[in-house]
Write a protein that holds these residues in place. Structure first.
Motif, PDB file in Angstrom:
ATOM      1  N   CYS A  11      99.751  53.020   6.418  1.00 21.19           N
ATOM      2  CA  CYS A  11     100.426  53.048   7.720  1.00 21.19           C
ATOM      3  C   CYS A  11     101.923  52.754   7.548  1.00 21.19           C
ATOM      4  O   CYS A  11     102.767  53.403   8.179  1.00 21.19           O
ATOM      5  CB  CYS A  11      99.775  52.011   8.632  1.00 21.19           C
ATOM      6  SG  CYS A  11      99.912  52.395  10.365  1.00 21.19           S
TER       7      CYS A  11
ATOM      8  N   GLY B  97      97.670  44.439  11.941  1.00 21.22           N
ATOM      9  CA  GLY B  97      97.584  44.962  10.580  1.00 21.22           C
ATOM     10  C   GLY B  97      98.534  44.219   9.660  1.00 21.22           C
ATOM     11  O   GLY B  97      99.531  43.651  10.110  1.00 21.22           O
TER      12      GLY B  97
ATOM     13  N   GLY C  29      94.355  50.635   4.387  1.00 24.28           N
ATOM     14  CA  GLY C  29      94.862  51.486   5.460  1.00 24.28           C
ATOM     15  C   GLY C  29      96.240  51.070   5.956  1.00 24.28           C
ATOM     16  O   GLY C  29      97.091  51.910   6.253  1.00 24.28           O
ATOM     17  N   CYS C  30      96.478  49.770   6.051  1.00 26.19           N
ATOM     18  CA  CYS C  30      97.771  49.298   6.576  1.00 26.19           C
ATOM     19  C   CYS C  30      98.914  49.633   5.607  1.00 26.19           C
ATOM     20  O   CYS C  30     100.059  49.803   6.044  1.00 26.19           O
ATOM     21  CB  CYS C  30      97.722  47.797   6.845  1.00 26.19           C
ATOM     22  SG  CYS C  30      96.496  47.354   8.077  1.00 26.19           S
TER      23      CYS C  30
ATOM     24  N   ILE D 214     106.523  47.596  10.716  1.00 23.52           N
ATOM     25  CA  ILE D 214     106.441  48.862  11.458  1.00 23.52           C
ATOM     26  C   ILE D 214     106.930  48.626  12.891  1.00 23.52           C
ATOM     27  O   ILE D 214     106.172  48.148  13.749  1.00 23.52           O
ATOM     28  CB  ILE D 214     104.984  49.402  11.480  1.00 23.52           C
ATOM     29  CG1 ILE D 214     104.437  49.521  10.059  1.00 23.52           C
ATOM     30  CG2 ILE D 214     104.911  50.744  12.202  1.00 23.52           C
ATOM     31  CD1 ILE D 214     102.970  49.921   9.978  1.00 23.52           C
TER      32      ILE D 214
ATOM     33  N   LEU E 109      96.388  57.771  15.126  1.00 21.48           N
ATOM     34  CA  LEU E 109      95.989  56.672  14.234  1.00 21.48           C
ATOM     35  C   LEU E 109      94.570  56.230  14.535  1.00 21.48           C
ATOM     36  O   LEU E 109      93.778  55.958  13.640  1.00 21.48           O
ATOM     37  CB  LEU E 109      96.943  55.479  14.396  1.00 21.48           C
ATOM     38  CG  LEU E 109      98.316  55.624  13.745  1.00 21.48           C
ATOM     39  CD1 LEU E 109      99.261  54.533  14.233  1.00 21.48           C
ATOM     40  CD2 LEU E 109      98.211  55.583  12.212  1.00 21.48           C
TER      41      LEU E 109
ATOM     42  N   GLN F   6      91.703  49.187  15.136  1.00 21.82           N
ATOM     43  CA  GLN F   6      92.504  48.169  15.860  1.00 21.82           C
ATOM     44  C   GLN F   6      93.303  48.766  17.016  1.00 21.82           C
ATOM     45  O   GLN F   6      93.549  48.102  18.016  1.00 21.82           O
ATOM     46  CB  GLN F   6      93.502  47.533  14.899  1.00 21.82           C
ATOM     47  CG  GLN F   6      92.874  46.534  13.989  1.00 21.82           C
ATOM     48  CD  GLN F   6      93.813  45.363  13.747  1.00 21.82           C
ATOM     49  OE1 GLN F   6      94.700  45.059  14.531  1.00 21.82           O
ATOM     50  NE2 GLN F   6      93.590  44.693  12.651  1.00 21.82           N
ATOM     51  N   VAL F   7      93.718  50.020  16.849  1.00 21.14           N
ATOM     52  CA  VAL F   7      94.562  50.619  17.877  1.00 21.14           C
ATOM     53  C   VAL F   7      93.779  50.714  19.193  1.00 21.14           C
ATOM     54  O   VAL F   7      92.632  51.156  19.213  1.00 21.14           O
ATOM     55  CB  VAL F   7      95.016  52.033  17.438  1.00 21.14           C
ATOM     56  CG1 VAL F   7      95.846  52.683  18.537  1.00 21.14           C
ATOM     57  CG2 VAL F   7      95.816  51.955  16.152  1.00 21.14           C
TER      58      VAL F   7
ATOM     59  N   MET G 159     104.890  49.275  16.146  1.00 19.27           N
ATOM     60  CA  MET G 159     103.753  48.443  16.590  1.00 19.27           C
ATOM     61  C   MET G 159     104.204  47.375  17.590  1.00 19.27           C
ATOM     62  O   MET G 159     103.389  46.756  18.246  1.00 19.27           O
ATOM     63  CB  MET G 159     103.074  47.757  15.389  1.00 19.27           C
ATOM     64  CG  MET G 159     102.413  48.732  14.444  1.00 19.27           C
ATOM     65  SD  MET G 159     101.164  49.732  15.268  1.00 19.27           S
ATOM     66  CE  MET G 159     101.273  51.237  14.308  1.00 19.27           C
TER      67      MET G 159
ATOM     68  N   CYS H 180      91.809  54.111  12.634  1.00 17.64           N
ATOM     69  CA  CYS H 180      92.108  52.675  12.714  1.00 17.64           C
ATOM     70  C   CYS H 180      91.469  52.088  13.973  1.00 17.64           C
ATOM     71  O   CYS H 180      91.861  52.424  15.089  1.00 17.64           O
ATOM     72  CB  CYS H 180      93.620  52.443  12.739  1.00 17.64           C
ATOM     73  SG  CYS H 180      93.981  50.709  13.054  1.00 17.64           S
TER      74      CYS H 180
ATOM     75  N   PRO I  69      95.940  56.374   9.207  1.00 18.74           N
ATOM     76  CA  PRO I  69      97.201  56.778   8.581  1.00 18.74           C
ATOM     77  C   PRO I  69      97.044  57.573   7.283  1.00 18.74           C
ATOM     78  O   PRO I  69      97.833  58.476   7.004  1.00 18.74           O
ATOM     79  CB  PRO I  69      97.900  55.435   8.307  1.00 18.74           C
ATOM     80  CG  PRO I  69      96.815  54.411   8.333  1.00 18.74           C
ATOM     81  CD  PRO I  69      95.778  54.914   9.272  1.00 18.74           C
TER      82      PRO I  69
ATOM     83  N   CYS J 191      98.764  45.931  17.037  1.00 22.31           N
ATOM     84  CA  CYS J 191      97.714  45.626  16.058  1.00 22.31           C
ATOM     85  C   CYS J 191      98.127  44.384  15.297  1.00 22.31           C
ATOM     86  O   CYS J 191      99.264  43.923  15.403  1.00 22.31           O
ATOM     87  CB  CYS J 191      97.514  46.791  15.088  1.00 22.31           C
ATOM     88  SG  CYS J 191      98.863  46.952  13.887  1.00 22.31           S
TER      89      CYS J 191
ATOM     90  N   THR K 144     100.711  45.102   7.783  1.00 26.61           N
ATOM     91  CA  THR K 144     102.096  45.569   7.709  1.00 26.61           C
ATOM     92  C   THR K 144     102.773  45.588   9.083  1.00 26.61           C
ATOM     93  O   THR K 144     103.820  46.203   9.241  1.00 26.61           O
ATOM     94  CB  THR K 144     102.139  46.983   7.090  1.00 26.61           C
ATOM     95  OG1 THR K 144     101.164  47.790   7.745  1.00 26.61           O
ATOM     96  CG2 THR K 144     101.838  46.952   5.604  1.00 26.61           C
TER      97      THR K 144
HETATM   98  S1  SF4 Z   1      99.225  48.732  10.525  1.00 20.68           S
HETATM   99 FE1  SF4 Z   1      98.421  50.771  11.093  1.00 20.68          FE
HETATM  100  S2  SF4 Z   1      96.436  50.940  10.024  1.00 20.68           S
HETATM  101 FE2  SF4 Z   1      97.045  48.756  10.009  1.00 20.68          FE
HETATM  102  S3  SF4 Z   1      96.008  47.917  11.809  1.00 20.68           S
HETATM  103 FE3  SF4 Z   1      98.078  48.519  12.424  1.00 20.68          FE
HETATM  104  S4  SF4 Z   1      97.853  50.618  13.244  1.00 20.68           S
HETATM  105 FE4  SF4 Z   1      96.027  50.151  12.065  1.00 20.68          FE
END
Ligand code: SF4
Ligand code: SF4
Length: 345
Positions: free
Chosen positions: A296, A230, A292-293, A236, A265, A212-213, A239, A210, A270, A228, A232
Motif C-alpha cells: 500500500c 495499517g 499488504g500495508c 500514506i 483497495l 480494514q477499509v 489515509m 483490504c 494494494p 485504517c 504504514t
Molecule cells: S495501509 Fe493500505 S493495506 Fe494497510 S490497512 Fe491501510 S488501506 Fe489497508
C-alpha cells in the motif's frame, strides 16, 4: 454509497510512546516520544462513534504501548464496555516482569471489562521485553479470563522466539486452553539497514482486498481520524481523514464515500492493484513485499504507479464498484440467513 459503510471496529492509537524502541517500529515509537490521548477524549469519541455507527462491535486500544496510559486506559476500557462493546488491548507485555505485578495488571484490565489481549513479541521486541515477561503476561491474562493471543514476528536465521515460546511447558499448558493462541506475523522492514528474514510471501493473502477499509474507524494519538490502522498509515497521507472536533467523526469517515481508490483497495487490495496497473513491470515494485500495508505504501508513494493509476483508473470503475456492491449484498444475505436460522433453532 454512504449507506454501505458500516464499520465494525474502532481502533484507538492511544500514544506513539512505548517502553521499547524496536528498530523497525512502524511508528518509530520509543520512550522519548511524547503525547497521549486522555480518557475524557477517548470516552467522548467512543460515544460519538457508537452513536453514528451502531454497527461497531469492538474497540481495540493500541499504540505505541497502550498500557502506558495506566488508569486513563482502564477508564476508557470501562466506558467501551459500558457501550456494550468487546474490548481488546494490544501490548508488548512490559508490565509483566514479575508474576505478582502481572496478576495485578491483568485483574485490573479484566475488572474494567477487557475481553481480549494481544501480546506482540519476537526478536526485535525481546531486546526490550524478555520472553519471561511474555510468559507471565499470558499466564496472568488467561487466569483472569481474558482471551489472549501472542503475535510473534518472523524470526531471523539466528533467532528462534516462536519455537522457544512454544516449547516452554507453561505455554504448552496454556495452548490446551481454548482462549489462548500463538500466531506468527509477517515482519515488515521500515529501514534499508534492516536484517532480512526468511519469509516467503503468502501470495494468496497478499492478493486479497483490504478488510480494514470502511471497517475500521481509527483515532490517532494526535486526535486525527484515519481510514485504517495499517502499519504504514502515517506514511500514506491519503489515509488521514482530518481532525476530530467532538462532533465530526461521521462526516470525516463518510467523506471516503467519494474516493474510488478506497473501494478499489477494499475489493482488490494494494498488491493486486499494482499488478493490474503496472502489468509486466509490476514485479520490480513488489518483489520484496511480504505484507499488504507494504504494498500500500509503495502504491501510494511511487510516482510511476500513481501516474499509471491516474491514467487508467476509469476503466476499472465499473468492475470494482460492481464487486463492492455484490460483496455488500452477499453480506446482507448471510446476516438474514443466520438470523433466520437462529430464530428457528
Ligand atoms: S495501509 Fe493500505 S493495506 Fe494497510 S490497512 Fe491501510 S488501506 Fe489497508
Ligand atoms: S513494542 Fe511495538 S510499538 Fe513498541 S517500539 Fe516495538 S514495535 Fe513499536
Amino acid at each position: 454509497m454512504k449507506e454501505t459503510i458500516r464499520p465494525s471496529t474502532v481502533t484507538v492509537l492511544c500514544t506513539y510512546q512505548c517502553t521499547a524502541a524496536c528498530q523497525q517500529c512502524c511508528f518509530e515509537s520509543s520512550p522519548r516520544v511524547k503525547g497521549a490521548l486522555d480518557s475524557a477524549f477517548i470516552c467522548s469519541r467512543l460515544s460519538e462513534i457508537k452513536e453514528s455507527f451502531p454497527s461497531i462491535s469492538i474497540v481495540v486500544f493500541t499504540g505505541g504501548e497502550a498500557l502506558l496510559l495506566k488508569d486513563e486506559l482502564l477508564k476508557s476500557i470501562s466506558h467501551a464496555s459500558s457501550l456494550g462493546l468487546k474490548v481488546r488491548v494490544v501490548s508488548n507485555g512490559f508490565w509483566a516482569k514479575r508474576m505478582d505485578g502481572a496478576l495485578r495488571t491483568a485483574r485490573a484490565l479484566s475488572e474494567s471489562g477487557l475481553t481480549e489481549l494481544n501480546i506482540s513479541t519476537g526478536r526485535d521486541h525481546q531486546q526490550f521485553v524478555p520472553e519471561e515477561s511474555i510468559i507471565n503476561a499470558c499466564i496472568a491474562a488467561v487466569e483472569k479470563g481474558i482471551t489472549t493471543a501472542v503475535s510473534i514476528e518472523t524470526d531471523t536465521e539466528e533467532s528462534d522466539c516462536l519455537h522457544s515460546l512454544r516449547r516452554d511447558p507453561r505455554i504448552e499448558a496454556l495452548l490446551k486452553r481454548e482462549n489462548f493462541k500463538i500466531f506468527n506475523n509477517f515482519w515488515m522492514p521500515f529501514h534499508t539497514d534492516a536484517q532480512r528474514r526468511q519469509q516467503s510471501p503468502d501470495l494468496d493473502l497478499l492478493r486479497k482486498g483490504c478488510s480494514q477499509v470502511f471497517d475500521n474507524v481509527v483515532i490517532t494519538p494526535h486526535g486525527n481520524i484515519s481510514a485504517c490502522c495499517g502499519l504504514t498509515l502515517e506514511h500514506i497521507p491519503e489515509m488521514r481523514l482530518g481532525k476530530s472536533n467532538g462532533t465530526n467523526i461521521a462526516e470525516l469517515y463518510l467523506s471516503q464515500a467519494d474516493d474510488f481508490m478506497k473501494y478499489w483497495l477494499r475489493v482488490e487490495g494494494p498488491y493486486r492493484i499494482i499488478e493490474t496497473v503496472m502489468g509486466d513491470d509490476a514485479g520490480k515494485y513488489v518483489e520484496d513485499v511480504v505484507h499488504g500495508c507494504q504494498a500500500c505504501a509503495i502504491l501510494h508513494k511511487t510516482p510511476e504507479i500513481r501516474e499509471r493509476l491516474l491514467e487508467n483508473y476509469e476503466v476499472h470503475v465499473a468492475s470494482v464498484m460492481t464487486r463492492y456492491a455484490l460483496e455488500n449484498a452477499t453480506k446482507g444475505i448471510e446476516i438474514s440467513k443466520t438470523k433466520e436460522m437462529a430464530r428457528e433453532a
